[in-house]
Design an enzyme around this catalytic site. Structure first.
Site, PDB file in Angstrom:
ATOM      1  N   ASP A 327       0.864  -1.173   0.000  1.00 36.38           N
ATOM      2  CA  ASP A 327       0.000   0.000   0.000  1.00 36.38           C
ATOM      3  C   ASP A 327       0.907   1.231   0.000  1.00 36.38           C
ATOM      4  O   ASP A 327       2.127   1.121   0.071  1.00 36.38           O
ATOM      5  CB  ASP A 327      -1.024  -0.001   1.140  1.00 36.38           C
ATOM      6  CG  ASP A 327      -0.410  -0.340   2.469  1.00 36.38           C
ATOM      7  OD1 ASP A 327       0.827  -0.302   2.546  1.00 36.38           O
ATOM      8  OD2 ASP A 327      -1.148  -0.616   3.424  1.00 36.38           O
ATOM      9  N   ASP A 631      -3.276  -3.071   6.401  1.00 36.19           N
ATOM     10  CA  ASP A 631      -3.422  -2.534   7.755  1.00 36.19           C
ATOM     11  C   ASP A 631      -4.850  -2.671   8.281  1.00 36.19           C
ATOM     12  O   ASP A 631      -5.061  -2.979   9.434  1.00 36.19           O
ATOM     13  CB  ASP A 631      -2.938  -1.082   7.839  1.00 36.19           C
ATOM     14  CG  ASP A 631      -3.477  -0.219   6.711  1.00 36.19           C
ATOM     15  OD1 ASP A 631      -4.458  -0.621   6.074  1.00 36.19           O
ATOM     16  OD2 ASP A 631      -2.912   0.866   6.469  1.00 36.19           O
ATOM     17  N   ASP A 635      -8.416  -6.187   5.169  1.00 36.05           N
ATOM     18  CA  ASP A 635      -7.283  -6.709   4.413  1.00 36.05           C
ATOM     19  C   ASP A 635      -6.950  -8.144   4.806  1.00 36.05           C
ATOM     20  O   ASP A 635      -6.189  -8.821   4.113  1.00 36.05           O
ATOM     21  CB  ASP A 635      -6.029  -5.848   4.652  1.00 36.05           C
ATOM     22  CG  ASP A 635      -6.153  -4.481   4.024  1.00 36.05           C
ATOM     23  OD1 ASP A 635      -6.946  -4.356   3.077  1.00 36.05           O
ATOM     24  OD2 ASP A 635      -5.464  -3.547   4.479  1.00 36.05           O
TER      25      ASP A 635
HETATM   26  P1  ATP Z   1      -3.262   3.024   1.232  1.00 38.16           P
HETATM   27  O1  ATP Z   1      -4.158   1.899   0.811  1.00 38.16           O
HETATM   28  O2  ATP Z   1      -2.120   3.241   0.344  1.00 38.16           O
HETATM   29  O3  ATP Z   1      -2.904   3.026   2.672  1.00 38.16           O
HETATM   30  P2  ATP Z   1      -5.169   5.027   1.703  1.00 38.16           P
HETATM   31  O4  ATP Z   1      -4.774   5.204   3.100  1.00 38.16           O
HETATM   32  O5  ATP Z   1      -5.444   6.235   0.899  1.00 38.16           O
HETATM   33  O6  ATP Z   1      -4.124   4.304   0.887  1.00 38.16           O
HETATM   34  P3  ATP Z   1      -7.692   4.118   2.549  1.00 38.16           P
HETATM   35  O7  ATP Z   1      -7.326   4.250   3.951  1.00 38.16           O
HETATM   36  O8  ATP Z   1      -8.473   2.959   2.083  1.00 38.16           O
HETATM   37  O9  ATP Z   1      -6.422   4.085   1.640  1.00 38.16           O
HETATM   38  O10 ATP Z   1      -8.394   5.444   2.130  1.00 38.16           O
HETATM   39  C1  ATP Z   1      -9.048   5.587   0.906  1.00 38.16           C
HETATM   40  C2  ATP Z   1      -9.567   6.993   0.741  1.00 38.16           C
HETATM   41  O11 ATP Z   1     -10.535   7.242   1.737  1.00 38.16           O
HETATM   42  C3  ATP Z   1      -8.499   8.052   0.940  1.00 38.16           C
HETATM   43  O12 ATP Z   1      -7.869   8.377  -0.259  1.00 38.16           O
HETATM   44  C4  ATP Z   1      -9.304   9.225   1.468  1.00 38.16           C
HETATM   45  O13 ATP Z   1      -9.860   9.936   0.384  1.00 38.16           O
HETATM   46  C5  ATP Z   1     -10.423   8.565   2.233  1.00 38.16           C
HETATM   47  N1  ATP Z   1     -10.130   8.514   3.657  1.00 38.16           N
HETATM   48  C6  ATP Z   1      -9.091   7.916   4.266  1.00 38.16           C
HETATM   49  N2  ATP Z   1      -9.151   8.055   5.592  1.00 38.16           N
HETATM   50  C7  ATP Z   1     -10.255   8.755   5.865  1.00 38.16           C
HETATM   51  C8  ATP Z   1     -10.900   9.220   7.049  1.00 38.16           C
HETATM   52  N3  ATP Z   1     -10.386   8.981   8.250  1.00 38.16           N
HETATM   53  N4  ATP Z   1     -12.015   9.927   6.925  1.00 38.16           N
HETATM   54  C9  ATP Z   1     -12.552  10.163   5.725  1.00 38.16           C
HETATM   55  N5  ATP Z   1     -12.026   9.752   4.569  1.00 38.16           N
HETATM   56  C10 ATP Z   1     -10.883   9.053   4.621  1.00 38.16           C
END
Ligand code: ATP
Length: 895
Positions: A327, A631, A635
């Protein structure tokens, strides 16, 4: 009589446990801890020392040696019996000592993985080791958390808990906070959460009602086992192989004995002793101990490089990984976020500042002079502050976040817009919320202030939030949403590598206190977009380059925006970064197209956890060995399916950690690459142990067998062979466990999934080295006889040659891939020189001490003879090295 916590109201429970919503004070928690003891379950008593020592003798290989000692005693060969017995004892002592060390090392690692809990103390949130919880502590539960003690729930938001461990019910159950009838059975106590169960979704707060053995889980009398067997498929394969080899050796020795006594080559008793010594020398009795130590050394080396192996067989698999699916956020990037841009309907602004410090300015780049905050900017700050679970603390080394770093950055951003995180945040009470989840990609809260204002606040991925909005805020007016404008702006922010979030809101009436999905599905007002910087880690670029050299593919699989994903992929050097496939694209591909796409696409954006599973399966179908990081709770299936499931130690949830093979304590991509390199080293070292042990034993035994069959004088007598086995088998072989990574280990492609250990090249090496051993032993022996020396001197030459050849062969085996004649190769390791000194001292002792000479039937050597023996060692190294260079360079044929 047990307290019926589920039948008490929240207020009563708080009163009973002498606690409150602000949590205990640290002093009070400390006092209770002394009174109540740690929040741990009893562990199974470790195996007593005598049993562990006795177990060292419980092994077919050792039974054969014990049998040999018995027979030798009966034949009144007391010296031989003594030497074999010494082998057994030394082997057991080393096995006992090393096994203990290895197991405590593994138990130590387990300690590093001890579960933590998010608790409220002194009104602030802290992550503490779950072991420190006491009755009365206020605990916060999030999706993926392991319930760290028995809790009476005080607040729940869509909370579901999996209680199979306790109740046998495999479906997750809904939780709420209302009190229940006293006789409610355990499985139906919806207002309680019990130690050892798992939060599958939602968010909650509860007060600890019982810890450790007083919990429901503790009542079942569960004992935790601290130790696990130190083994991997390769070690088991070797153990099985050793048993077969022993069997084969015994049969061959039997046949040889029958044949030699039929031909009457020697008296039966003498022939018998010869066979016993050959069998004892050939049986790889030290192999299991050396293999275990190699693993233990590998596990510790990985832990030093921030990778903790939970599931031991993965050490080997790590060495064979051919694709890493990683990720982005926090693994490739630093996860130290800062809001750098704010876009509203009317302006594009930049945000200055440093880290999480709430100081900085929001500047309109078009009109820098106008520093006035507009109403929509103000609202953006309020959403950022309230639709947020994180907290900022000022520590000695700067501002720190408890919670999601992105949310921490949003708090600092709100403060820069003039919101007071202490005062203003407290003015707004959160009545309800829809927690963030990676599938829906947004989070919503329902907040009321004390003046009758109420808002639904939403933040999330722009596409998602836009689909829920019908209007946009311009100043303090709401207008119809211009969809393209926002998509365009989001794309522009993403193209700079910024992580983009949309902020939206909707005013509601004061009477609304429950937030449901339907409330946010439509009709929201978009307030703005924020762009957060999350720079790549410094080490990432080098680590990705290393993967490319090592033939390991890197695929970025992120939930983030395709534009952000591509920009970061480009920055860290992932190939073909512009070619991004999104989750939606993937859903439209047939299996065949999906497999095709896998070959050329390395960046996947806006994916959900289900896509990760499909990606792993597709890669495995192409014979790849896949390491997958994760994480979130969702997953877990992909991590379980991957050949090596890697979870982030800092960001990862407890549930995901349970599903993973490896935990990264620093969440860093470079640590995965380091672990793979270590995995390769462990596999190589295991292979080296075998490649050194077998040809050595075969070579020495063959020297005796050939002499016997040809009716010649034996160059080495049985007792001498037993002696060589005693001094070298464990000392020299053991050093290979401590071999560092060969310099070029990450410059060759990964080994194939089904590559057998005993390959043609290794069989060839056994034959080649055995022939060299036989020739050298005979050469030295015959040379001395030709010089008119006594048979004792000739045997002394042969015996010392055997030992010296073993040492030089060891120098060769240390570098089965690279050259043996470099300064680094010749310098060796501390373990190597220690073993060599020990062996040489032992040799000097038997060669020059008259009593020992007599026992072994050898005589002292002069300097020329010693020199000749040394030259034979050097010659062996030169010949095998030359053979290796030709074999690897011309025929590309490796051990
Ligand atoms: P990775 O998979 O590389 O860790 P990531 O952290 O962006 O990427 P997710 O955590 O699935 O992946 O988040 C996906 C999307 O959701 C993010 O790009 C963001 O737009 C939104 N997002 C992430 N965290 C939050 C949150 N706490 N509140 C609201 N929206 C969120």
């Amino acid at each position: 009589m047990q307290t019926q916590w589920h039948a008490m109201s929240s207020a009563d429970v708080l009163q009973h446990t002498q606690s409150n919503q602000q949590g205990l004070t640290s002093d009070e928690a400390q006092r209770r801890r002394q009174q109540q003891g740690p929040n741990t379950l009893p562990t199974i008593k470790p195996e007593p020392a005598w049993l562990r020592l006795a177990r060292q003798f419980h092994n077919v290989l050792i039974y054969v040696l014990i049998g040999a000692t018995g027979v030798t005693l009966l034949l009144q060969h007391y010296v031989d019996a003594g030497v074999i017995f010494a082998v057994i004892i030394i082997n057991a002592i080393i096995g006992y000592y090393q096994e203990g060390k290895a197991e405590s090392a593994i138990a130590g690692l387990r300690h590093m993985l001890a579960p933590t809990a998010l608790v409220v103390r002194d009104g602030k949130q802290y992550h503490i080791p779950a072991e420190q919880l006491v009755v009365g502590d206020i605990v916060i539960l999030e999706a993926g958390a392991r319930v760290p003690a028995d809790l009476r729930l005080l607040e729940t938001h869509s909370l579901q808990v999996q209680e199979a461990l306790l109740t046998g019910e495999s479906a997750a159950v809904n939780k709420q906070i209302d009190l229940l009838a006293e006789q409610t059975p355990l499985g139906s106590r919806a207002c309680m959460a019990y130690l050892g169960t798992w939060v599958t979704t939602g968010h909650a707060q509860g007060v600890v009602t019982a810890t450790g053995s007083n919990t429901e889980f503790g009542h079942i009398g569960v004992m935790l086992s601290e130790v696990s067997r130190l083994t991997t498929p390769l070690v088991e394969q070797t153990a099985r192989f050793s048993k077969w080899l022993t069997f084969l050796i015994l049969i061959s020795a039997g046949i040889l004995l029958a044949y030699a006594s039929w031909l009457e080559l020697k008296p039966f008793a003498e022939l018998f002793m010869i066979m016993v010594s050959i069998a004892v020398a050939a049986i790889p009795e030290g192999l299991p101990a050396v293999m275990t130590i190699t693993l233990a050394v590998g596990v510790q080396a990985m832990a030093k490089r921030h990778a903790i192996v939970r599931h031991l067989p993965s050490i080997e698999t790590l060495g064979a990984v051919s694709v890493i699916c990683t990720d982005k956020t926090g693994t490739l990037t630093r996860n130290e976020m800062m809001v750098a841009a704010l876009t509203t309907a009317g302006a594009q602004l930049t945000v200055s500042g440093d880290g999480y410090a709430p100081d900085g300015a929001v500047i309109d780049t078009a009109t820098p002079a106008s520093n006035r905050l507009s109403s929509d900017m103000n609202d953006a700050g309020r959403i950022a502050m309230l639709c947020n679970d994180a907290q900022l603390h000022q520590a000695e080394d700067g501002w720190q976040v408890v919670g999601d770093p992105m949310e921490g950055a949003l708090l600092a951003f709100a403060a820069k817009l003039g919101w007071s995180l202490d005062h203003d945040r407290r003015q707004w009470h959160r009545h309800d919320e829809i927690p963030f989840d990676a599938e829906s990609r947004y989070m919503a809260t329902l907040n009321h202030d004390h003046r009758g204002n109420a808002f639904i606040h939403v933040k999330g991925a722009p596409e998602q939030v836009l689909s829920m909005c019908s209007h946009q805020l311009v100043g303090n007016q709401s207008e119809h949403l211009v969809h393209e404008y926002w998509l365009n702006q989001a794309q522009q922010l993403a193209a700079q590598g910024l992580r983009v979030l949309a902020l939206a809101q909707r005013p509601v009436t004061d009477s609304k206190v429950v937030l449901e999905q339907a409330d946010v599905n439509e009709g929201l007002i978009l307030v703005g977009l924020v762009g957060l910087i999350d720079p790549p880690r410094n080490e990432t670029i080098a680590a990705i380059q290393q993967c490319q050299q090592a033939g390991i593919g890197v695929k970025m699989i992120t939930g983030d925006h395709p534009g952000t994903a591509a920009a970061i992929a480009r920055q860290v050097g992932i190939e073909n970064a512009e070619n991004v496939l999104t989750g939606t694209d993937l859903d439209q591909l047939s299996d065949h197209e999906f497999h095709e796409a896998m070959q050329h696409t390395h960046v996947f954006a806006r994916t959900s956890p289900a896509h990760k599973l499909r990606l792993v399966q597709a890669l495995q179908a192409q014979q790849h060995i896949v390491a997958m990081t994760g994480d979130g709770v969702n997953d877990a299936p992909a991590l379980k399916r991957a050949d090596v499931g890697i979870v982030m130690g800092i960001r990862g949830s407890e549930a995901t950690k349970q599903a993973a093979d490896v935990v990264l304590t620093d969440d860093n991509f470079a640590s995965i690459v380091a672990a793979i390199s270590q995995g390769r080293t462990v596999y190589d070292n295991l292979k080296k142990v075998i490649s050194w042990d077998i040809p050595t034993s075969v070579g020495e035994s063959m020297a005796i067998i050939i002499a016997l069959l040809l009716g010649l004088a034996l160059p080495i007598t049985p007792v001498q062979l037993l002696w060589v086995n005693l001094v070298t088998a464990i000392t020299l072989g053991l050093t290979l466990a401590f071999e560092p990574t060969e310099p070029n280990s990450m410059c060759r492609p990964p080994r194939h999934r089904s590559e057998p250990l005993l390959r043609g090249a290794l069989v060839w090496h056994v034959v080649f080295v055995s022939v060299l051993f036989v020739s050298a032993l005979y050469g030295a022996f015959q040379y001395a006889l030709n010089q008119g020396q006594s048979i004792e001197v000739a045997r002394s030459m042969a015996l010392n040659t055997a030992v010296v050849l073993e040492i030089f062969h060891l120098f060769f085996i240390r570098n089965i891939y690279g050259p043996s004649f470099t300064w680094r190769a010749l310098r060796g390791t501390r373990a190597l020189w220690l073993a060599i000194i020990l062996v040489l001292l032992a040799q000097a002792l038997v060669t020059y001490l008259p009593a020992a000479q007599k026992l072994l039937g050898i005589a002292a050597l002069n300097w020329q003879q010693v020199g000749l023996v040394m030259c034979l060692g050097v010659a062996l190294l030169l010949i095998v090295e030359l053979e290796k260079q030709i074999r690897t360079r011309v025929f590309n044929w490796r051990l």
